[in-house]
Design an enzyme around this catalytic site. Structure first.
Site, PDB file in Angstrom:
ATOM      1  N   CYS A  83       0.788  -1.199   0.000  1.00  0.00           N
ATOM      2  CA  CYS A  83       0.000   0.000   0.000  1.00  0.00           C
ATOM      3  C   CYS A  83       0.838   1.274   0.000  1.00  0.00           C
ATOM      4  CB  CYS A  83      -0.905  -0.031   1.206  1.00  0.00           C
ATOM      5  SG  CYS A  83      -2.343   0.971   1.014  1.00  0.00           S
ATOM      6  N   ARG A 141      -3.649   4.765   4.759  1.00  0.00           N
ATOM      7  CA  ARG A 141      -4.019   4.016   3.559  1.00  0.00           C
ATOM      8  C   ARG A 141      -4.392   2.572   3.871  1.00  0.00           C
ATOM      9  NH1 ARG A 141      -1.917   6.780  -1.099  1.00  0.00           N
ATOM     10  NH2 ARG A 141      -1.718   4.845  -2.242  1.00  0.00           N
ATOM     11  N   TRP A 167      -0.447  -4.139   2.248  1.00  0.00           N
ATOM     12  CA  TRP A 167      -1.833  -4.586   2.332  1.00  0.00           C
ATOM     13  C   TRP A 167      -1.889  -5.884   1.536  1.00  0.00           C
ATOM     14  CZ3 TRP A 167      -6.085  -5.004  -1.197  1.00  0.00           C
ATOM     15  CH2 TRP A 167      -7.351  -5.048  -0.597  1.00  0.00           C
ATOM     16  N   ASN A 184       4.251  -1.925  -4.989  1.00  0.00           N
ATOM     17  CA  ASN A 184       2.787  -1.852  -5.004  1.00  0.00           C
ATOM     18  C   ASN A 184       2.326  -2.364  -6.355  1.00  0.00           C
ATOM     19  OD1 ASN A 184       2.668  -0.718  -2.474  1.00  0.00           O
ATOM     20  ND2 ASN A 184       2.343   1.369  -3.197  1.00  0.00           N
ATOM     21  N   GLY A 185       1.244  -3.141  -6.371  1.00  0.00           N
ATOM     22  CA  GLY A 185       0.735  -3.673  -7.633  1.00  0.00           C
ATOM     23  C   GLY A 185       0.659  -5.183  -7.591  1.00  0.00           C
ATOM     24  N   GLU A 215     -24.885   4.852   0.577  1.00  0.00           N
ATOM     25  CA  GLU A 215     -23.693   5.441   1.184  1.00  0.00           C
ATOM     26  C   GLU A 215     -23.726   5.338   2.707  1.00  0.00           C
ATOM     27  OE1 GLU A 215     -20.043   7.509   1.593  1.00  0.00           O
ATOM     28  OE2 GLU A 215     -20.954   6.229   0.066  1.00  0.00           O
ATOM     29  N   LYS A 263     -20.867   3.371   4.901  1.00  0.00           N
ATOM     30  CA  LYS A 263     -20.083   3.985   5.974  1.00  0.00           C
ATOM     31  C   LYS A 263     -20.147   3.134   7.235  1.00  0.00           C
ATOM     32  CE  LYS A 263     -17.933   6.331   4.172  1.00  0.00           C
ATOM     33  NZ  LYS A 263     -18.295   6.186   2.833  1.00  0.00           N
ATOM     34  N   GLU A 322     -18.169  -0.176   6.791  1.00  0.00           N
ATOM     35  CA  GLU A 322     -16.738   0.061   6.616  1.00  0.00           C
ATOM     36  C   GLU A 322     -16.014   0.230   7.948  1.00  0.00           C
ATOM     37  OE1 GLU A 322     -15.484   2.442   2.648  1.00  0.00           O
ATOM     38  OE2 GLU A 322     -16.815   3.541   3.988  1.00  0.00           O
ATOM     39  N   HIS A 375     -39.606  -6.754  -1.567  1.00  0.00           N
ATOM     40  CA  HIS A 375     -39.239  -7.825  -2.489  1.00  0.00           C
ATOM     41  C   HIS A 375     -38.074  -8.654  -1.939  1.00  0.00           C
ATOM     42  CE1 HIS A 375     -41.978  -6.373  -5.535  1.00  0.00           C
ATOM     43  NE2 HIS A 375     -41.485  -5.152  -5.383  1.00  0.00           N
ATOM     44  N   LYS A 377      -7.043   2.992   1.517  1.00  0.00           N
ATOM     45  CA  LYS A 377      -7.607   4.258   1.051  1.00  0.00           C
ATOM     46  C   LYS A 377      -7.618   4.341  -0.460  1.00  0.00           C
ATOM     47  CE  LYS A 377      -9.208   8.448   1.400  1.00  0.00           C
ATOM     48  NZ  LYS A 377     -10.635   8.638   1.731  1.00  0.00           N
TER      49      LYS A 377
END
Length: 608
Positions: free
Chosen positions: A2, A27, A74, A100-101, A481, A485, A488, A504, A603
């Site tokens: 990360c 992050r 991460w 990273n990647g 949203e 939140k 998360e 339904h 992040k």
């Protein structure tokens, strides 16, 4: 991924590196590690968990290194363990790499290198890079890196050091951001400008397939074909205070409270209320294509996708342009139809979201005009778009996005007014439509001033394990949203639904232990949402309503109500989401969660 920080300069490197990587803790990560060259030898230390664990291993030592790299990981390939933490080294402890990647062909490369006698110690894809560079190393580190990367498929942002070429950091980028920080007789390579901001605001952004070589006295950049490139030095407009907590307990709370000023910053220089004008200078180069646009496709992920849904409703209702909102992660894999006259808008706070960037590139391949809505100046998405709009809200540190969401909706409203003027030049956006958005920051502040009411609500429901968020029309994306939140940062299972869809399926979940949050403002579908509230109430659900001020009728129908100021329907999401942000925050804090660094999240998601 990360976080990556590399340093070469006249200061002692270890402390500089640790201070820098702490700036990137937000992050998200699960392990960390550092490598530096000292007295002609490569030293590497790693730790699982917080950076403080790495610091304990280094505490009490006097270091004299002036070059090093550090990383927070991460996990993607392999569990969070000491062996899998970065940096990774070669067989002879002569090459150290942070990355990273994702190296997509690492299985093939690893098998090949094993046959050649290389010994691997981790489960990661990154370790392949250290051994590949070792294979090609002939006393010139950058040439070894270039030759090694010619065999690599996938994405990377890497930094490499070696005691065999000790006065040099080599970095390379493909699909994962890297930035050179230019200081006074010192240079940095970072995955985020925040890491070097304490030392310099002068930066150079690496492009894909570029290599950077940093030495004590200078830096240079070149292509993978070893051709020099000449980069513009840019000044970062953020300052160090903007990446500090400023007296708040968490970055997330600070950023929630920054929203009134953030929204003013979004509008500064862009609106003239008396004349009913909206000016978006970043779109001038695309004005013809926007005027002729027949269809808009918005690509985004997570919170940005929710903002895109609000933008869809605005653009279709007010500017009468067909709009589709796509998950960027799905867009490129389903052979989407991009016809002549299609404009694709990519929304990303960081401007580095891998899925969104990939969707943009697919859209470009199919002939679309690309527009970006980003917060980070110089980010990849902003640079690759044909035109764009910056948020200008300063850094967002908390992993759970708050001020970026309301800023994105504000930008989408301004864009909608801009398109109304552009496509229907015989009309002018009314001054009332501009003035209504100018009043929003003060209304957000009014809500924030009532935070104590939300704290009490959080105290009641902090023990919940499930929650349902329901809204209709413009407030359906807010329901999504609000639920995002909560899950998360508090780890409470929460779902957002269009209120009419509840019957339904989700209605089966309703019981006395299930809090159900209705966004029930006095808009065009208010009567319908009251019917949905009655359906939940008859089944024993615990009802919370976000309602318009002055609505006494709803108080009798729910267990708890929180009032927000009135505004235009299309701008209600900016207001109705604020109490949901605060509710998620306070419930998470009361449950003992680390709201700025929620588990398993990062992040900026720079891998697919």
């Amino acid at each position: 991924m990360c976080g990556i920080v590399g340093y070469i300069g006249h200061h002692e490197a270890v402390n500089v590196l640790l201070d820098g990587i702490k700036r990137l803790e937000y992050r998200g990560y699960d392990s960390s590690g550092i490598a530096f060259v000292e007295n002609g030898l490569l030293r590497c230390e790693k730790a699982v968990g917080k950076i403080s664990e790495l610091e304990k291993k280094l505490d009490g030592n006097n270091f004299s290194a002036h070059i090093g790299i550090v990383h927070t990981r991460w996990a993607t390939h392999g569990a969070p363990t000491m062996e899998n933490a970065h940096p990774h080294v070669d067989c002879n402890n002569g090459i150290a790499v942070v990355h990273n990647g994702i190296i997509e062909n690492y299985d093939y490369l690893k098998a090949k290198l094993k046959r050649e006698g290389h010994i691997f110690k981790s489960e990661t894809d990154t370790e392949v890079l250290a051994h590949l560079i070792e294979k090609y190393f002939q006393n010139n580190l950058e040439m070894a890196v270039i030759e090694a990367l010619k065999e690599v498929e996938g994405t990377y942002g890497i930094a490499v050091i070696s005691p065999k070429d000790p006065q040099k950091i080599v970095a390379a980028r493909r699909g994962s951001p890297l930035v050179i920080g230019i200081g006074n007789r010192e240079y940095f390579i970072t995955s985020d400008v925040s890491a070097s901001l304490e030392h310099t605001r002068d930066v150079v952004y690496l492009d894909d397939n570029e290599v950077a070589i940093l030495t004590m006295n200078h830096y240079e950049t070149k292509t993978m074909q070893n051709t020099p490139t000449y980069k513009k030095v840019e000044e970062v407009l953020w300052n160090i205070d903007m990446i500090e907590k400023g007296g708040y307990e968490h970055f997330m709370l600070k950023e929630i409270h920054e929203q009134p000023q953030a929204l003013r910053n979004v509008m500064r220089g862009r609106v003239e209320g008396d004349r009913g004008l909206v000016k978006l200078g970043g779109l001038i180069s695309c004005e013809r294509e926007l005027r002729e646009a027949r269809r808009i496709v918005i690509v985004a992920c997570g919170t940005s996708w929710h903002a895109g849904l609000v933008g869809e409703y605005m653009l279709e209702e007010l500017a009468r342009i067909p709009v589709e909102v796509e998950y960027a992660s799905e867009f490129r894999y389903r052979n989407p139809v991009i016809e002549e006259g299609t404009v694709v808008i990519a929304i990303s706070q960081s401007g580095e979201t891998a899925d969104t960037l990939a969707a943009m590139r697919e859209a470009r391949h199919k002939g679309a005009k690309l527009l970006s809505i980003c917060n980070v100046v110089g980010s990849t998405i902003a640079r690759e778009a044909d035109c764009g709009i910056y948020l200008h809200i300063g850094p967002e540190i908390g992993v759970a996005s708050t001020k970026a969401f309301t800023a994105q909706i504000t930008v989408l409203y301004l864009f909608t007014l801009y398109m109304m003027n552009l496509k229907y030049s015989h009309t002018t956006t009314s001054s009332d439509m501009v003035k209504v958005i100018q009043s929003i920051p003060d209304k957000v502040q009014t809500i924030l001033n009532m935070e104590k009411e939300i704290v009490e609500l959080a105290r009641i429901y902090k023990g919940s394990e499930n929650a349902l968020y329901l809204g209709r029309g413009y407030n359906y994306p807010v329901a999504l949203e609000g639920a995002l939140k909560l899950k998360e940062i508090s780890y409470i299972h929460a779902e957002g639904y269009p209120a009419a869809e509840m019957k339904h399926g989700p209605i089966a979940l309703i019981n006395k232990d299930m809090p159900v949050v209705f966004i029930a403002t006095r808009d065009s579908v208010y009567g319908k949402i009251l019917s949905n509230i009655a359906e939940v109430r008859s089944r024993g659900g615990r009802l919370i309503a976000i309602a318009s001020e002055g609505d006494d009728q709803i108080r009798e129908k729910v267990d708890h109500v929180f009032y927000i100021p009135k505004t235009a329907d299309c701008l209600t999401p900016i207001l109705s989401v604020i109490p949901l942000q605060l509710l998620a925050y306070h419930m998470a804090v009361m449950r003992g969660c680390d709201v700025d660094k929620p588990r398993n999240l990062a992040k900026s998601v720079t891998v697919e």
